[in-house]
Design an enzyme around this catalytic site. Structure first.
Site, PDB file in Angstrom:
ATOM      1  N   TRP A 357       0.908  -1.134   0.042  1.00 44.19           N
ATOM      2  CA  TRP A 357       0.048  -0.118  -0.040  1.00 44.19           C
ATOM      3  C   TRP A 357       0.915   1.471   0.047  1.00 44.19           C
ATOM      4  O   TRP A 357       0.483   2.352  -0.417  1.00 44.19           O
ATOM      5  CB  TRP A 357      -1.008  -0.057   1.186  1.00 44.19           C
ATOM      6  CG  TRP A 357      -0.560   0.129   2.383  1.00 44.19           C
ATOM      7  CD1 TRP A 357       0.400  -0.768   3.166  1.00 44.19           C
ATOM      8  CD2 TRP A 357      -0.392   1.284   3.389  1.00 44.19           C
ATOM      9  NE1 TRP A 357       0.874  -0.543   4.315  1.00 44.19           N
ATOM     10  CE2 TRP A 357       0.347   0.895   4.510  1.00 44.19           C
ATOM     11  CE3 TRP A 357      -1.242   2.393   3.489  1.00 44.19           C
ATOM     12  CZ2 TRP A 357       0.436   1.838   5.757  1.00 44.19           C
ATOM     13  CZ3 TRP A 357      -1.087   3.262   4.312  1.00 44.19           C
ATOM     14  CH2 TRP A 357      -0.298   2.837   5.640  1.00 44.19           C
ATOM     15  N   ASP A 358       2.249   1.274   0.088  1.00 44.16           N
ATOM     16  CA  ASP A 358       3.019   2.232   0.043  1.00 44.16           C
ATOM     17  C   ASP A 358       3.001   2.993  -1.390  1.00 44.16           C
ATOM     18  O   ASP A 358       3.080   4.160  -1.416  1.00 44.16           O
ATOM     19  CB  ASP A 358       4.442   1.606   0.234  1.00 44.16           C
ATOM     20  CG  ASP A 358       4.826   0.776   1.482  1.00 44.16           C
ATOM     21  OD1 ASP A 358       3.907   0.299   1.996  1.00 44.16           O
ATOM     22  OD2 ASP A 358       6.076   0.693   1.743  1.00 44.16           O
ATOM     23  N   GLU A 488       1.186  -1.707  12.972  1.00 44.92           N
ATOM     24  CA  GLU A 488       1.275  -3.326  13.345  1.00 44.92           C
ATOM     25  C   GLU A 488       1.839  -3.698  14.471  1.00 44.92           C
ATOM     26  O   GLU A 488       1.993  -4.839  14.542  1.00 44.92           O
ATOM     27  CB  GLU A 488       2.493  -3.537  12.145  1.00 44.92           C
ATOM     28  CG  GLU A 488       1.777  -3.324  10.615  1.00 44.92           C
ATOM     29  CD  GLU A 488       2.672  -3.731   9.546  1.00 44.92           C
ATOM     30  OE1 GLU A 488       3.829  -3.701   9.912  1.00 44.92           O
ATOM     31  OE2 GLU A 488       2.200  -4.312   8.471  1.00 44.92           O
ATOM     32  N   LYS A 600       4.015   1.742  16.072  1.00 44.04           N
ATOM     33  CA  LYS A 600       5.031   1.612  15.207  1.00 44.04           C
ATOM     34  C   LYS A 600       5.056   2.683  14.198  1.00 44.04           C
ATOM     35  O   LYS A 600       6.490   3.428  13.846  1.00 44.04           O
ATOM     36  CB  LYS A 600       5.016   0.348  14.411  1.00 44.04           C
ATOM     37  CG  LYS A 600       6.040  -0.075  13.430  1.00 44.04           C
ATOM     38  CD  LYS A 600       5.605  -1.374  13.057  1.00 44.04           C
ATOM     39  CE  LYS A 600       6.759  -1.863  11.492  1.00 44.04           C
ATOM     40  NZ  LYS A 600       6.206  -3.044  10.629  1.00 44.04           N
ATOM     41  N   GLN A 601       3.933   3.109  13.638  1.00 42.77           N
ATOM     42  CA  GLN A 601       4.164   4.013  12.795  1.00 42.77           C
ATOM     43  C   GLN A 601       2.709   4.810  12.883  1.00 42.77           C
ATOM     44  O   GLN A 601       1.794   4.278  13.349  1.00 42.77           O
ATOM     45  CB  GLN A 601       4.136   3.787  11.360  1.00 42.77           C
ATOM     46  CG  GLN A 601       3.207   2.932  10.875  1.00 42.77           C
ATOM     47  CD  GLN A 601       3.239   2.140   9.551  1.00 42.77           C
ATOM     48  OE1 GLN A 601       3.930   0.956   9.518  1.00 42.77           O
ATOM     49  NE2 GLN A 601       3.079   2.932   8.343  1.00 42.77           N
TER      50      GLN A 601
END
Lengths: 766, 766
Positions: A357-358, A488, A600-601
């Site tokens: 999906w990046d 995640e 994580k992000q």
């Protein structure tokens, strides 16, 4: 963090050999032209730490899934970009002694990645164990002009002796992927050949049957005089070589020019590969090294003309952004709608080189603004072509009636990933794929795309969401159970705010697009509605979900909750993690990470980035202030999104810190993993950090707006973007903003809240 | 469901060869004696569907972990019980034609597993492709009296010809595990040998270095007359054989007696294996087949005297329970505290043959009631010996100060499982291990066990719970995040009621044991408190958690919630699952299973089974009525627990249905997986179904009570149990209960709520 590379605005320089970092340098010095690419390994024998990596775009192998405990629905294989035949190879022997930097004394060493002109250069003086000293210079490029070829100019000067130098130039196709699941080799030989000054290895992938012809042609000169020396030819399984003995006197310069081609059956009929490959070699050889190098510089000049970001007063930041832009352009040129942007590009094998999906969330904005419109369009068509597979994929998970779930990782549209919490549950990816359609159409005004391609993808995605939510009798709301959000570090959670929000947005947008295509393209729309078996009841179904979706939030703190149970966690800032325990993903067991509050992000904040105009600045700030201190940024996709929000919230120090981390992630090896390859897709995030973050670029009410600010470390910065076929050059100065409209058409812009109409070809300082 | 086996009270009979079910029959006809065991494969060549399986207790191989995506904390290996040398082998050739049922016409076929006397018998008449007809009879047993040996009596009668029959008796050690992760073989050869009538294969496991000597000795007779024929010997890698040519006239009976031994370096010094093995062979050969068979019958008679459950009027139920009891006694005798009860026993390779929580939750009650006290004690000591490893295991997950997490799957105390949602999160297993201590001590009154062994285990487990919960500021309660309960169809949930309840129970019990050992064994207690670094503050810590633990419940429905989010699911009974979609674990993707309301095995109800006296009958019934209809029983551990509750709630039809399902799980291949081996540990649950379920047996206020009822299908049923060194025979009749006290000591019992004191050696009809 490592800082062994030298700062320079246009070059990445290593001015002293660091063998311990050699695999990192090889990643950073990777070359590519969208069609083929390779890591920056040495040409001659090197027995130290090295990972030879050569890759041909679109050629993959379905490696049988390796899994501890099989779950229903797992894919049978993981599509891997293949490490392909190595065409760099030069084995150089002097009086029986192999030239090998690992076993030599290195008297001087210099190499650079020249980003301005697109080549790598290496110069070194070494002394072999025997005491013989030589000077080596090599220049290598993967040609942008002839994108199935590369060339090496390699020169040796004996410094303290004369000798007959033995040169074996080879193509080695007996290559194994480092990440082979079952330690298998993925290539079979079709044919090898060697004659005169040309040799080749023609290979075929197992299972997928892709054929690749890798050939070389050699020219020799001493002190600039071409040498007509016969080659000794050798072939063995998946290998061919040409050997020469060249008498060279002390101080003479022996030059080897190696022309190489990589032709694939994706682009040529397999039966023609050999003849076309030989022709190609002859053509570029006739052209010659100097012409190829000149064409390369011209191709890059054209790229930089629109791609460049100029930062004054901060060489480190300047080098960082150029490195990111350079690698993005090496990886994907948009010329081929079958290709996509693997997370490592041509710099390594990790993550299989497939599509994530990046692409939609990070790369499309970059290519939209810096490349011709069809580059982004091709990326959208790539997904449109894979819609049937996405519908099949959803079917495996029990969804039906045209519901589509795009895969987490894919090469040809089939899912490749095999971790249930990701494969089956990290479904927010569907949202980004829908969002990219809006992004593209609004940015380019190619509204016909909606009916030609967009609708089919959107209705498939929306059907998935409509089936994936369920009505909770308990809550009297729709809920979404068992998902993994962008963070995640939480798996299988209920009501991830980001996913719920994105699902509802998709439903809304799909209904809006339905109205638009019915109004503007009635005939084509009817055809597409029929093709997608659209039922009128779906409108009411979508609207009921839109009206009744549950969103977790905490009123007291004024924040959205990452998921239902988030506030049951022990909430403590990242600073509270004992030293030596970071990155947590290398130090903590998975359950500990999952039940921790550490992120994580960007997750809630990723939603606020996408849908910034849906929220007040105060809302964004409250959420930022709550979540950012809990974020460990252990994904390369994290700093850039936080940079954008921090910049917009005026948090200058934080945003500059995030920018540096994003821009120099690989150059400084922040995450201690650059040796596996560079983080290509997140490089687009670095570009967004400048353009959307510091530049404050947004599309509001169908109008492009800028609310830029200048980090105090910078004297000024500048970039160009395409917008609806117009090109704007934006320069941010401490005394204001200078926007040059490079197109013939006048364009209206919002800058810092004020509207300006800039005539064509004119400059306006605001 | 398959019903090809014939009903019989004491035998499992196949009266017609079903080659399509041969691997199932092999599982069911497995033999064992606690020390060694094997699947019920044919002795002679069989080229049809078969899985040769021979196992030696305690001999395992650490197979390198196979995993798709590595998570921090995963174990490096999975310990597997090894398929070992095959000692059955007889290759029989008649005029160059191999005897093989797969390629022959089968004129008649009969085989039985004789559970009363512990052997398998096979009789068949077959015609070979050449037209030669023979009769075969074989009897095989794994000796209980000499538990490192087995014996085969194999007879052939040529029916329509005379010939010299060639017999090759072999030991084959070149064996591969079916479930080898990387397709490797796990055995190396130490030595092979063959001379006279004896041959052997002496093997050694890779990595672990276990050595096993497998030998055979052969005797031949024709019409009962011993034949002194020389053997032709052969050895090759990991293989040895003895070949004989025996002239046999039509109608004569050729008898081959094969004595076999399996000696392991776990029980003998490795250097002595060969000499001891040969001595062992000579000893049993001298003893002879008839004596061995007689001793086997006597050993089983002694077992059945205490183990038998008699059901009158229902042959199917009778056969089922005897099969379960038979297999449990073949698998584990309790003679060796290094051994445990693998989920497949000696019947197959699946699940690695290691130790699971099944042992404590299901098997201990069986062995407590039917075997000498030291059998259960040995199972407890097994865990006590592995406490250090459990502490290390918890350490890998970030816990400290003596916190212990027992592994999900283990051979030697180290964790072997590698799925994060199980390995790291299915932590309720710790509870069952603590519970078994209470179970054992209360049942036997061996209260000194608490200070000798129990305390150390309990404080380790309680420390784990005390660290594993966290204080939720939001709830102002302790919560437990990220767990998997017994229902493995929900993963990584918050506040699984069962786990939370068990954690608090462990803390309470640990504090109670602390008081008891300080009072009753003050000196030993001080020593153990010091050894475990017990700190007085831990009492307050535990009590604070006990007082403030959060338990999810729904007041309106009057039920406990399986986990926080359970009621957000779509709640629909199992009957609502479309036909053809069950078992769901073979038809639904994992995410779909996880977000469904369907339950694999008892979860809240498992807690109500363990802690029945903590809840009112109405409370249990409300929870049963809510959860049972949502339960798919796709674990073999499920029906028995539901049977027990259903019986206690007076739900006769349901309880009978569950009983049948539990008792005949393998015989009728309910779950379509018996070919992988039998479900050994859940067999103890079948026994509990009768004794605890229909028998209503419980331990209340330190007194044994019965509240039995008779399913209407049964005329009566009866069983014996040990309780505190007394033995009781319980017979349930439609007119009441007859309890015979077989011990000298008077014993007080509760039966259906009334108290009776039964003098020693007397019978009382109630």
């Amino acid at each position: 963090m490592k800082q062994y590379l030298k700062l320079d605005e246009w070059k990445i320089i290593e001015d002293k050999f660091n063998p311990e970092f050699n695999e990192i340098t090889e990643s950073i010095f990777s070359l590519g032209n969208g069609r083929m690419g390779q890591r920056g390994s040495f040409e001659e024998t090197y027995t130290g730490k090295t990972l030879q990596g050569n890759y041909v775009a679109g050629v993959y192998y379905p490696d049988k899934t390796r899994v501890g405990w099989w779950k229903n629905g797992y894919p049978e294989y993981f599509a891997k970009v293949l490490n392909a035949a190595n065409w760099n190879g030069l084995e150089i022997t002097i009086d029986g002694e192999l030239v090998d930097l690992h076993t030599s004394t290195i008297n001087s060493f210099y190499r650079e990645l020249n980003m301005k002109e697109g080549f790598i250069l290496r110069q070194c003086d070494i002394t072999l164990a025997s005491g013989k000293s030589i000077s080596i210079e090599s220049i290598r490029l993967n040609s942008m002009a002839d994108d199935e070829s590369g060339v090496i100019s390699y020169q040796i000067i004996p410094l303290n002796f004369s000798a007959t130098i033995s040169i074996k130039a080879f193509v080695d196709g007996d290559i194994k992927n480092k990440d082979s699941n079952y330690d298998e080799k993925f290539w079979d030989e079709v044919k090898v050949g060697a004659s005169d000054h040309t040799s080749f290895v023609w290979s075929k992938t197992k299972k997928t049957g892709f054929e690749v012809f890798t050939g070389q042609k050699i020219e020799l000169a001493v002190n600039g005089q071409k040498q007509a020396i016969n080659a000794k030819t050798e072939t063995k399984e998946k290998y061919s070589s040409l050997s020469y003995l060249v008498p060279t006197a002390q101080g003479e310069k022996l030059s080897i020019t190696k022309f190489a081609v990589n032709l694939s059956s994706e682009n040529h009929p397999a039966a023609t590969l050999e003849s076309r490959g030989i022709d190609y070699l002859n053509r570029i050889c006739t052209k010659g090294f100097d012409t190829m190098k000149k064409e390369q510089a011209e191709a890059w000049e054209a790229k930089w003309a629109i791609n460049d970001v100029i930062i004054k007063g901060d060489v480190s930041a300047q080098q960082g952004i150029r490195f990111n832009i350079f690698q993005l352009n090496q990886t994907y040129t948009g010329a081929d709608d079958r290709l996509n942007i693997g997370p490592k590009g041509f710099t390594g094998e990790k993550y299989g080189g497939s599509t994530y999906w990046d692409t939609e969330a990070y790369c499309i904005p970059f290519y939209l603004a810096t490349a011709p419109q069809n580059v982004s369009k091709n990326l959208l068509i790539y997904r449109w072509k894979q819609l049937d597979r996405a519908i099949e994929n959803a079917g495996k998970l029990g969804f039906n009636q045209g519901a589509a779930l795009y895969p987490m990782v894919t090469m040809n549209g089939e899912e490749c990933h095999n971790e249930w919490e990701i494969t089956f549950e990290e479904i927010h990816r569907n949202g980004a794929i829908a969002y990219a359609i809006k992004d593209y159409v609004d940015y380019t005004n190619d509204r016909k795309h909606l009916v030609d391609y967009g609708w089919e993808v959107l209705i498939g995605i929306s059907r998935f969401w409509a089936q994936r939510v369920n009505w909770s009798e308990n809550q009297q709301k729709y809920v979404m159970l068992g998902v993994t959000g962008p963070n995640e570090y939480e798996n299988n959670v209920n009501n991830n705010w980001y996913t719920n929000y994105f699902a509802v947005w998709c439903l809304k947008y799909t209904l809006a697009v339905l109205q638009e295509i019915k109004s503007n393209f009635p005939e084509a729309a009817q055809e597409k509605l029929a093709k997608t078996n659209f039922r009128h009841e779906e409108i009411a179904q979508f609207e009921h979900i839109i009206q009744n979706m549950y969103f977790p939030r905490n009123e007291q703190k004024g924040i959205f909750l990452q998921q239902d149970g988030f506030l049951d966690k022990v909430i403590a800032p990242v600073d509270a993690i004992p030293s030596g325990q970071r990155p947590i993903n290398q130090n903590w067991s998975w359950d500990r990470i999952l039940r921790s509050c550490y992120i994580k992000q960007a997750d809630v904040l990723q939603g606020m980035y996408f849908f910034e105009t849906d929220f007040s600045k105060e809302e964004i700030e409250r959420n930022y202030n709550f979540y950012e201190p809990l974020t460990v940024h252990e994904s390369s996709l994290s700093p850039c999104v936080h940079n954008i929000l921090a910049a917009k919230l005026g948090k200058e120090d934080k945003s500059y810190e995030f920018y540096t981390r994003a821009a120099r992630l690989d150059l400084d090896d922040y995450n201690n993993d650059t040796e596996d390859g560079c983080h290509i897709t997140s490089m687009a995030g670095t570009w967004m950090s400048i353009v959307k973050g510091f530049g404050g670029m947004m599309l509001v009410n169908n109008q492009l707006s800028f609310n830029p600010f200048l980090p105090s470390q910078w004297e000024e910065y500048a970039f160009k973007i395409n917008f609806r076929s117009n090109q704007l050059a934006i320069r941010i100065l401490n005394k204001g903003v200078e926007i040059t409209n490079l197109s013939a058409n006048p364009i209206t812009l919002m800058v810092k809240g004020s509207s300006y109409t800039i005539p064509g070809e004119s400059t306006k300082v605001i």
